[in-house]
Design an enzyme around this catalytic site. Structure first.
Site, PDB file in Angstrom:
ATOM      1  N   TYR A  16      43.856  53.576  42.455  1.00 17.93           N
ATOM      2  CA  TYR A  16      42.880  52.789  42.843  1.00 17.93           C
ATOM      3  C   TYR A  16      42.583  52.602  44.447  1.00 17.93           C
ATOM      4  O   TYR A  16      43.525  52.452  45.061  1.00 17.93           O
ATOM      5  CB  TYR A  16      43.348  51.404  42.246  1.00 17.93           C
ATOM      6  N   GLY A  19      37.860  46.641  43.483  1.00 12.92           N
ATOM      7  CA  GLY A  19      37.819  45.419  42.662  1.00 12.92           C
ATOM      8  C   GLY A  19      37.009  45.755  41.401  1.00 12.92           C
ATOM      9  O   GLY A  19      37.514  46.515  40.862  1.00 12.92           O
ATOM     10  N   HIS A  41      32.428  44.930  54.512  1.00  8.77           N
ATOM     11  CA  HIS A  41      33.281  43.666  54.754  1.00  8.77           C
ATOM     12  C   HIS A  41      32.761  43.111  55.976  1.00  8.77           C
ATOM     13  O   HIS A  41      33.393  42.041  56.367  1.00  8.77           O
ATOM     14  CB  HIS A  41      34.518  43.742  54.559  1.00  8.77           C
ATOM     15  N   ASN A 101      43.653  44.481  52.435  1.00 11.19           N
ATOM     16  CA  ASN A 101      44.034  43.930  51.005  1.00 11.19           C
ATOM     17  C   ASN A 101      45.446  43.229  51.077  1.00 11.19           C
ATOM     18  O   ASN A 101      46.239  43.548  50.235  1.00 11.19           O
ATOM     19  CB  ASN A 101      44.079  45.065  50.181  1.00 11.19           C
TER      20      ASN A 101
END
Length: 532
Positions: A76, A83, A106, A218
């Site tokens: 991932y 997400g 972002h 994250n």
């Protein structure tokens, strides 16, 4: 005693910047709130663990990810989108570009930008988490974060745009971009393009490896860094408002029996009893018990230990929440390089920080309300036991045109009202976002920002009360109703120190500059008050 223990014991009741320079080593011991506060003032004290065994431990996680990629493993955020896009497979020839795209899309933060002090706390918090070697990053990335601190190159980070799970993605993208030489930084008091500062210092921008963009962004570093700074300010305010209560009791001719040791022995909340002891000692209660004409003082004096004590008793659990988060691996997935596991979870969720900050702003706002009520007693002829109206020190013939602290009290009431308005818990306002992937979020960063705002407003109220209570005490001394030598040594020394910089308000004058100076003194923990 570990380095953390040494720093913690020496920093608890003093301004971080005033301490002897002690290196704060990342990747060696757990980091304390006091060390983050120290680095927020002296970032050059940061140092990364350079032991060979530690470097090898960090690199094992990155090497494990490299092997998985060679084997075409599904990871991932490395070979998938982010997400809700986790089902989108990223071709191996595009994997290297994925972290760059993560940081760039972002880059949409808004609102005020974090101060350099706040940004240092954020960078220190993120470096500490990644230093646990559970995020699959390279040692080179940790070195780049260390360079930011050692050279005090701080990313310009917009404060707004995080829901606090999947971590502080948007604000932390500004940290990740800075490492690559993008966006802007604060350097030597100026806001400049990152690449210009790097070129000036000979710092090479890095290219983020697979997972490194996600590892930086994250996580909970923004809310946690801000929480560390909030904790220090709240802890000091609990001391200042205790001292202010003692001063207000003296100025109002209060009853020191309200703080008697026997009284508090029957309701043994430790923090509450500590505050009562501080006030009792300030008042010289055992040597010079003071009895007022009133059998019972009003609640803002009599119940002050019960009000301030709530914060004092909550501080230990707040410290536990903040320092546990600070010393955790809080990104996703977790990379176990030694056991060769990729563990998908939700450690980016900032619920503990959200709860600590929501709780702290409630307890701190109550301090603002307490001081505001104490000021109201001091100003009002009906309640202040013979002090002049509005604490004006004007002569009798000029009393009609002088208004002393009237407007300051109005201001304090306004600041108190705003602080109280901010106490609605942010954590209960979770919003589903990102295609319902982030369908329950912590709002921890918003709670931390709210808490900082409540702290600022409360410091404004405390600054007003601090000046007012010293004015009131001086008036009592001038009236011959209180002997300076009757004060405890600590109270006398503190009073004289304050009155060296504060001129009694005899004729009306603007007090903004003096209020701002007291606020600055509060932030710097100028007054040594009590040993916790």
């Amino acid at each position: 005693m570990t380095q953390v223990d040494i720093v913690s014991s020496q920093q608890e009741n003093a301004e971080p910047a005033a301490q002897a320079p002690l290196k704060v080593v990342f990747g060696e011991h757990a980091l304390s709130i006091e060390q983050v506060a120290l680095l927020s003032q002296q970032p050059q004290l940061a140092e990364l663990n350079k032991r060979a065994d530690y470097v090898a431990k960090v690199e094992r996680g990155a090497e494990f990810l490299d092997r998985l990629l060679e084997e075409d493993g599904a990871i991932y955020g490395v070979t998938t989108g982010y997400g809700d896009s986790c089902t989108v497979v990223v071709p191996l020839d595009l994997v290297e570009e994925l972290p760059l795209h993560l940081t760039r899309f972002h880059g949409c933060g808004l609102g005020r930008v974090l101060t350099p002090e706040e940004a240092r706390a954020v960078v220190a918090s993120r470096l500490n988490s990644l230093s646990l070697a559970k995020s699959g990053v390279s040692y080179r990335l940790l070195q780049q974060l260390e360079l930011l601190l050692k050279h005090d190159i701080m990313p310009v980070i917009p404060a707004e745009g995080s829901v606090g799970a999947s971590g502080d993605l948007t604000p932390l993208s500004y940290v990740a971009a800075c490492l690559m030489g993008e966006r802007e930084v604060y350097y030597k008091g100026q806001r400049r393009a990152t690449y210009e500062v790097f070129a000036e210092l000979g710092i090479e921008a890095i290219r983020l490896r697979p997972k490194e963009g996600l590892a930086i962004m994250n996580g909970t570093a923004v809310m946690t860094g801000l929480a560390c700074l909030a904790y220090r300010r709240a802890e000091y305010l609990s001391q200042v408002t205790s001292r202010m209560t003692a001063l207000a009791s003296l100025a109002l001719k209060g009853n020191s029996n309200h703080f008697d040791e026997l009284l508090f022995a029957v309701k043994p909340h430790p923090g509450q009893n500590q505050v009562a002891e501080w006030i009792r000692n300030d008042l010289n209660h055992h040597q010079h018990p003071r009895n007022s004409e009133r059998l019972q003082d009003r609640y803002s004096i009599r119940c002050a230990p019960h009000i301030i004590g709530v914060l004092r008793d909550a501080l230990p659990f707040m410290r536990q929440f903040i320092e546990t988060e600070l010393n955790s691996a809080n990104d996703n997935p977790i990379i176990d390089g030694d056991g060769e596991h990729v563990l998908h979870g939700g450690h980016f969720y900032g619920g503990h920080i959200a709860f600590a900050m929501d709780s702290m702003k409630n307890a701190v706002a109550n301090l603002a309300d307490l001081v505001d009520r104490q000021m109201a007693l001091l100003m009002d002829e009906k309640f202040n036991n013979g002090l002049p109206r509005n604490l004006s020190a004007a002569s009798a013939e000029r009393a009609s045109i002088n208004h002393g602290f009237k407007a300051v009290q109005i201001g304090a009431s306004a600041w108190t009202a705003e602080a109280l308005k901010q106490t609605m818990p942010a954590s209960v306002f979770s919003r589903s976002t990102e295609c319902h992937n982030q369908d329950k979020v912590s709002m921890g960063t918003i709670a931390a920002r709210d808490c900082l705002r409540v702290l600022e407003l409360t410091e404004q109220v405390v600054a007003a009360g601090w000046l007012a209570v010293h004015q009131a005490l001086t008036l009592r001394i001038q009236q011959g109703e209180l002997a300076l030598d009757s004060l405890s040594e600590d109270l006398k020394a503190g009073y004289l120190e304050m009155m060296e910089q504060f001129q009694l308000v005899e004729e009306d004058r603007p007090l903004e500059a003096e209020l701002r100076q007291v606020m600055a003194d509060l932030r710097q923990r100028k007054w040594e008050l009590y040993r916790a």
